[in-house]
Design a protein around this motif. Structure first.
Motif, short mmCIF file in Angstrom:
data_model
loop_
_atom_site.label_atom_id
_atom_site.label_comp_id
_atom_site.label_asym_id
_atom_site.label_seq_id
_atom_site.Cartn_x
_atom_site.Cartn_y
_atom_site.Cartn_z
N VAL A 129 0.83 -1.20 0.00
CA VAL A 129 0.00 0.00 0.00
C VAL A 129 0.87 1.25 0.00
N ILE A 130 1.90 1.28 0.83
CA ILE A 130 2.80 2.44 0.89
C ILE A 130 3.50 2.64 -0.45
N SER A 131 3.95 1.56 -1.08
CA SER A 131 4.62 1.66 -2.38
C SER A 131 3.66 2.19 -3.44
N LEU A 132 2.43 1.67 -3.46
CA LEU A 132 1.44 2.10 -4.45
C LEU A 132 1.07 3.56 -4.28
N LEU A 133 0.74 3.96 -3.05
CA LEU A 133 0.35 5.35 -2.81
C LEU A 133 1.52 6.30 -3.05
N GLY A 134 2.74 5.87 -2.75
CA GLY A 134 3.90 6.71 -3.02
C GLY A 134 4.05 7.01 -4.50
N VAL A 135 3.87 5.99 -5.34
CA VAL A 135 3.95 6.19 -6.79
C VAL A 135 2.83 7.11 -7.26
N LEU A 136 1.62 6.90 -6.77
CA LEU A 136 0.48 7.72 -7.19
C LEU A 136 0.66 9.18 -6.79
N LEU A 137 1.21 9.42 -5.63
CA LEU A 137 1.38 10.80 -5.16
C LEU A 137 2.54 11.51 -5.85
N ARG A 138 3.60 10.79 -6.16
CA ARG A 138 4.82 11.44 -6.65
C ARG A 138 4.92 11.50 -8.17
N LYS A 139 4.50 10.43 -8.87
CA LYS A 139 4.85 10.35 -10.28
C LYS A 139 3.68 10.10 -11.22
N ALA A 140 2.54 9.70 -10.71
CA ALA A 140 1.48 9.21 -11.59
C ALA A 140 0.80 10.33 -12.34
N GLY A 141 0.41 10.03 -13.59
CA GLY A 141 -0.43 10.91 -14.39
C GLY A 141 -1.75 10.21 -14.65
N GLY A 142 -2.36 10.49 -15.82
CA GLY A 142 -3.62 9.84 -16.17
C GLY A 142 -4.70 10.14 -15.16
N GLN A 143 -5.17 11.36 -15.15
CA GLN A 143 -6.04 11.83 -14.07
C GLN A 143 -7.34 11.05 -13.95
N GLN A 144 -7.88 10.53 -15.04
CA GLN A 144 -9.16 9.84 -14.93
C GLN A 144 -9.03 8.47 -14.26
N THR A 145 -7.81 7.95 -14.14
CA THR A 145 -7.62 6.69 -13.43
C THR A 145 -6.82 6.87 -12.14
N ARG A 146 -6.00 7.90 -12.07
CA ARG A 146 -5.15 8.09 -10.89
C ARG A 146 -5.98 8.24 -9.62
N GLY A 147 -7.03 9.07 -9.67
CA GLY A 147 -7.86 9.30 -8.49
C GLY A 147 -8.54 8.04 -7.98
N PRO A 148 -9.27 7.29 -8.85
CA PRO A 148 -9.91 6.06 -8.38
C PRO A 148 -8.92 5.01 -7.88
N ILE A 149 -7.75 4.89 -8.53
CA ILE A 149 -6.77 3.92 -8.05
C ILE A 149 -6.26 4.33 -6.67
N MET A 150 -6.06 5.63 -6.46
CA MET A 150 -5.62 6.10 -5.15
C MET A 150 -6.68 5.80 -4.09
N LEU A 151 -7.95 6.01 -4.43
CA LEU A 151 -9.02 5.68 -3.49
C LEU A 151 -9.06 4.19 -3.20
N ALA A 152 -8.82 3.36 -4.24
CA ALA A 152 -8.78 1.92 -4.02
C ALA A 152 -7.62 1.53 -3.10
N GLY A 153 -6.46 2.18 -3.29
CA GLY A 153 -5.33 1.92 -2.41
C GLY A 153 -5.62 2.31 -0.97
N LEU A 154 -6.27 3.45 -0.78
CA LEU A 154 -6.66 3.87 0.58
C LEU A 154 -7.67 2.89 1.17
N ALA A 155 -8.60 2.40 0.34
CA ALA A 155 -9.56 1.41 0.82
C ALA A 155 -8.85 0.13 1.26
N LEU A 156 -7.82 -0.27 0.50
CA LEU A 156 -7.05 -1.45 0.91
C LEU A 156 -6.37 -1.21 2.25
N ALA A 157 -5.85 0.00 2.46
CA ALA A 157 -5.23 0.31 3.74
C ALA A 157 -6.24 0.19 4.88
#
Length: 327
Positions: A129-157
């Motif tokens: 979870v920390i690795s996934l959220l770190g990538v999403l916060l620091r380097k990820a683009g693709g705004q229409q998927t970045r937000g929902p994937i981040m929410l899914a990662g937070l839900a996993l946490a």
């Protein structure tokens, strides 16, 4: 190659997702053997040791294993940013996930393995979870998927945290919430937060990209994950204050139905009308999602005496007829 923020150059080596894909069927086999071993007794209740063990073998050992492997593969494509975990930590993470899942399942049968599963699953899933959220916060683009994937990662946490609290109750008698409210919240957040949010995120881009359909409208790409998060937040509040979970669950299920209907409509508008097995998988998955969410909403409204054997037989006949109509 970069296209609207997507990156096909950083796709990981095949062995990275493949190790997760090849491990998942082993847990499916173990769960199947346990189901055969228990026989009809498995349907007597959801709190039986075998029921809990099979649930976690499927949810963590099979589903989460495939989803984690898929995230390594799709993050560079959908968000232009790979999940970079060095080989040794990656091996240790998967080994801990495998051993932790087996230890958790064994613990439900009375073996003294809950302590090991607490440590192993907490470390492996927490690290991912920390690795996934770190990538999403620091380097990820693709705004229409970045937000929902981040929410899914937070839900996993949240799912992992709730699971660790439940294990703490088994180990040390620490129960922060009365009754089964934390268990229900743990399961609901896993299914509708971690799983459904991630499927939404992927489908918003994958279905138009690979099946030549119109894009999901922007307002639905924002509203569907947002409503799902609202439903999960209300579920958390209801769990904390010991309120009825029905209305929160009904809202979440209604969002699932709406998403499935929109997805089916997109697939019907695809430009390539040739038979496609993957399209059929999407259609069946959406149909099953609608069926399951309808049951989530309707079952608590059915009088209890109709939920016995006669009600089950009627439900099976209904599902069989619906299955034949789809076929």
């Amino acid at each position: 190659m970069r296209l609207t923020g997507l990156n096909f150059d950083d796709i990981p080596q095949l062995d990275v997702p493949l190790r997760f894909y090849l491990t998942a069927p082993l847990f499916a086999v173990i769960a199947s053997l346990m189901l055969i071993w228990q026989g009809d007794a498995i349907w007597l209740g959801r709190w039986l040791p075998a029921s809990l063990a099979i649930t976690h073998l499927v949810a963590i050992g099979m589903m989460a294993m495939i989803m984690i492997g898929s995230l390594f593969q799709i993050m560079p494509v959908l968000c232009g940013a790979p999940i970079t975990i060095p080989p040794i930590p990656l091996f240790l993470m998967q080994a801990s996930l495998i051993l932790g899942t087996l230890a958790l399942s064994a613990g439900f049968f009375g073996l003294p393995t809950f302590s090991a599963s607490f440590v192993l699953l907490g470390l492996s899933l927490g690290y991912f979870v920390i690795s996934l959220l770190g990538v999403l916060l620091r380097k990820a683009g693709g705004q229409q998927t970045r937000g929902p994937i981040m929410l899914a990662g937070l839900a996993l946490a949240v799912v992992v945290l709730a699971g660790l609290l439940l294990l703490a109750g088994y180990l040390w008698g620490y129960f922060p919430f009365a009754g089964k409210s934390l268990t229900n919240f743990h399961a609901s957040t896993g299914i509708f937060g971690w799983v459904l949010l991630l499927i939404m995120a992927v489908s918003f881009q994958v279905i138009p990209m690979f099946h030549v359909t119109p894009e999901f409208p922007r307002h639905w790409r924002i509203a569907l994950p947002g409503l799902l998060v609202v439903g999960l937040a209300s579920l958390a509040v209801a769990s904390v204050f010991q309120l009825s979970l029905y209305y929160s669950t009904a809202l979440i299920a209604a969002v699932g139905i709406l998403y499935a209907v929109i997805g089916l409509h997109r697939l019907r508008q695809r430009k390539r009308k040739l038979p496609d097995t993957v399209v059929s998988y999407w259609q069946w998955a959406y149909s099953c999602l609608i069926c399951g969410c309808v049951l989530v909403i309707s079952m608590p409204l059915i009088p209890f005496h109709l939920q016995g054997r006669a009600g089950q037989r009627s439900l099976l006949r209904l599902l069989s007829a619906w299955d034949l109509s789809l076929g």
